[in-house]
Every structure is written in C-alpha cells, then in structure tokens.
Design an enzyme around this catalytic site. Sequence first.
Site, short mmCIF file in Angstrom:
data_model
loop_
_atom_site.label_atom_id
_atom_site.label_comp_id
_atom_site.label_asym_id
_atom_site.label_seq_id
_atom_site.Cartn_x
_atom_site.Cartn_y
_atom_site.Cartn_z
NE ARG A 14 -4.25 -1.76 1.73
CZ ARG A 14 -4.31 -2.81 2.55
NH1 ARG A 14 -3.47 -2.91 3.56
NH2 ARG A 14 -5.20 -3.73 2.35
CE LYS A 19 -0.37 14.16 -14.17
NZ LYS A 19 -0.67 14.76 -15.49
CD GLU A 52 7.56 17.03 -22.24
OE1 GLU A 52 6.96 18.02 -21.76
OE2 GLU A 52 6.97 15.99 -22.61
CE LYS A 68 5.56 17.85 -13.71
NZ LYS A 68 5.50 16.65 -14.48
CD GLU A 100 -3.67 16.81 -15.33
OE1 GLU A 100 -2.45 16.58 -15.29
OE2 GLU A 100 -4.45 16.22 -16.08
CG ASN A 158 -2.14 17.44 -21.81
OD1 ASN A 158 -1.40 16.47 -21.73
ND2 ASN A 158 -3.29 17.42 -22.45
CG HIS A 216 1.67 16.32 -23.61
ND1 HIS A 216 2.49 17.43 -23.74
CD2 HIS A 216 2.39 15.42 -22.91
CE1 HIS A 216 3.64 17.20 -23.13
NE2 HIS A 216 3.61 15.99 -22.62
CG HIS A 264 -0.56 11.73 -25.03
ND1 HIS A 264 -1.12 12.24 -23.90
CD2 HIS A 264 0.71 11.39 -24.69
CE1 HIS A 264 -0.24 12.22 -22.91
NE2 HIS A 264 0.88 11.71 -23.37
CG HIS A 280 6.34 11.78 -24.49
ND1 HIS A 280 4.99 11.72 -24.75
CD2 HIS A 280 6.51 12.79 -23.58
CE1 HIS A 280 4.37 12.64 -24.02
NE2 HIS A 280 5.26 13.29 -23.31
N1 GLY Z 1 3.71 15.41 -17.47
C1 GLY Z 1 2.64 16.23 -17.11
C2 GLY Z 1 2.35 16.27 -15.66
O1 GLY Z 1 3.14 15.81 -14.86
O2 GLY Z 1 1.32 16.75 -15.27
#
Ligand code: GLY
Length: 377
Positions: free
Chosen positions: A122, A144, A186, A241, A251, A259, A262, A266, A279
Amino acid sequence: MQDPLIVTTSTASYPVVVEAGALTSLPGRLADLGLRGALWLVCDAAVAQAYGEPLAARLRAAGFTVHTHGVPSGEASKCADELWRLYDWMIGGAVERRDAVLALGGGVVGDLAGFAAASVLRGIAVVQLPTTLLSMVDAAVGGKTGVNHALGKNLIGAFHQPRLVLADTAALATLAPRELRAGWAEVVKHGVISDAGLFAELEELAAAHHWDERPLAGWPDQDAELALRLTAIIRRAVAVKVGVVSRDEREQGERITLNYGHTIGHAVEALIGYGALLHGEAVAIGMHAAARIAVAMGLCDEGLLERQRRLLAAYGLAVTMPHGLDPEAVIATTLRDKKVQARRVRWVLPTAIGSVTVRDDVPEDLVREAIALRADA
Ligand code: GLY
C-alpha cells in the site's frame, strides 16, 4: 552548490536537486531524509553499467542494503508484466514498509518503479533519479506514476510524490542524441507555457550550439562553461514544473497546462505505435499543431508560431505530421485523451510566449487544418 527547488503540495514537500554530479550526494541525502531501510534500485538497462552499478556500490559502501533490478529500455516496459516482475522481486525479497524504491533512468522507469512503490504494501517511499533530459524536466517531478493499457497510455496509475528528486545533469553526457533532442521539446514547452525568459535563453543557447550535431560527449568535464549554462537552463525548466505541481498537485486546474502539445502528441504516438516516435518528438509536433490552432482562433500571432518552430528546429525537432497518418483517426484519438471532459477536448493553446489558455471550444475543422500539414509546412 545551489539550494534545491522545493515541491510543496498539500500532501508532500520534497527537494528537487538539479546539478552536475548530484548522484554522488545520494547516500547522505537518503540518510538526512531518514530513509535507512533497504533500497530497491530499479534501473533502465541502458544506464545500468554507467550509473546503476557505481551508484549501488556507493550506497553499499555507505552502509545501505541495496537490491538491484534492470528494466529493458523503451515504452514497452511500462506494462503489467514488468510491473508484476517488480512485485515478484520486491515481495520475494521481503520488502518492508520502511524501505525505498530508487528509480534510475528515464520516464519509463520513473513511472513504472514509481507505481510499484505507490502500490506495494500500500505504498513505500520512492526517490526519482532521472537520467534523461525529458524525465529531469518533466516526468520525475510531480508524482504521476503508472503503466500503459492496451487501449491507451498511462491509463493505470496513481499520484505518488517522491521523497526526493536528484537530476544529475552529468548523465546527459551519455544520452543518445535522439533522446536528448526529444527532451528539448519539454524544455521548450515549459518556456512557452510560463517562462518567456527561459524561451529567450533557449534561443540564445541555440545560436551558440548546434544540438542536432553536437551531442554532449565528454561533457561536463571538457566544457565547464557549457555545463553550468545548460544546468542552469534545465534547472529553470524544472522550476516551471515545480511551481505548477506545487500549486495544483491533482490537475484540478493549472497542471493541465503541462499538457501543451500533448493532445495531438499522444494521439500521434498512439496511432503510429509507441516507440516509433519518441514522446518528445510527438510533443514537438503537437505544440506546432496547437500553436496553429491558436493562430487560427486569433489567440496569438503568426510570429509566435514561427518563433516556436525555429526554436524546435534549432534543437533538431521536426514539427511535421508523420506520413500516412489519417487526420480523422488523429481527431478521433484526441477524444480518448484523459483530459477530455463531457466529450470535449480541453486544448492548451498559447496566447504569448510564456502564457497559455485552456479552451474546449476548438472547432474540429481548425484541428483538421492544423494537422493537415504539407511536408514542408
Ligand atoms: N507530465 C505532465 C504532468 O506531470 O502533469
């Protein structure tokens, strides 16, 4: 040595260190964080010899128990089978809650190992040790984690913030030129979405160095000035970031701006098959398409589109759609994006260099026009 950047969310606070040689400080930093359990080092096979083995030896010399596991390079490793191999390795080795996973490599290893850490017992601690430009400026920061599903990328995952991120920019010396190029996408993205000064610095650096022809072999030792300059630029991109995820961990709002590029990116990746295009290469194509949409909607002028195209080209990134892609399939695929709400695609569109807006009212015909590029457009 500079102070680390700090991510502060409602659930976590952790340092993000961006430095040439940062990996050598890992044993001391783990001890400072109170991480004294066994370490489960998950390493991209491509960097096992150059960085994984020396790192494991350094940690053992500092008194840590270290288990190591290699993951084949490439997007295909972000799958249930590799995830289960990690569980078998950790559970078979009697992993405990006080232990930590170390994710050494690019975004694939970071996401895969991060999700294993988020879910085994967990949840145990994870430390992100990105070795690619793309993972340094984006994937390793913000929590993420996850794996891909046959029906789409990153569809199974969790938010699991790391306890520490160490981006050792010296690792870029051995990065394949194509991977380095993909990472620049990026970095450019962070300039466009929120830091016009970073964008301008990238333009200046592009004028001084030809990234498509000159990989960083021998760096940073043979070019200390470039090492400092590049590390400062990467740190500035990481700071974008760090700021965004600190303000919007889950988010709910601003994080969607990451994004940019993206939505189409994507879709292109999914349609031509993961791995055929890196990517970052797909994101460059997506940023160009998004900027074309923004111009068509009157949100920004052609000058932005051209400045962005020139900068991407200077770092070796093409913006044309791959041959043979059906524009209707691209449009249909954008509707499966995770950011779709009530069947409306939420587009991140530039309004100026350093500023974007989110719109869900982009007419499909504009998207069609934006992706129907001639090879020379
Ligand atoms: N790669 C986009 C984010 O971490 O939200």
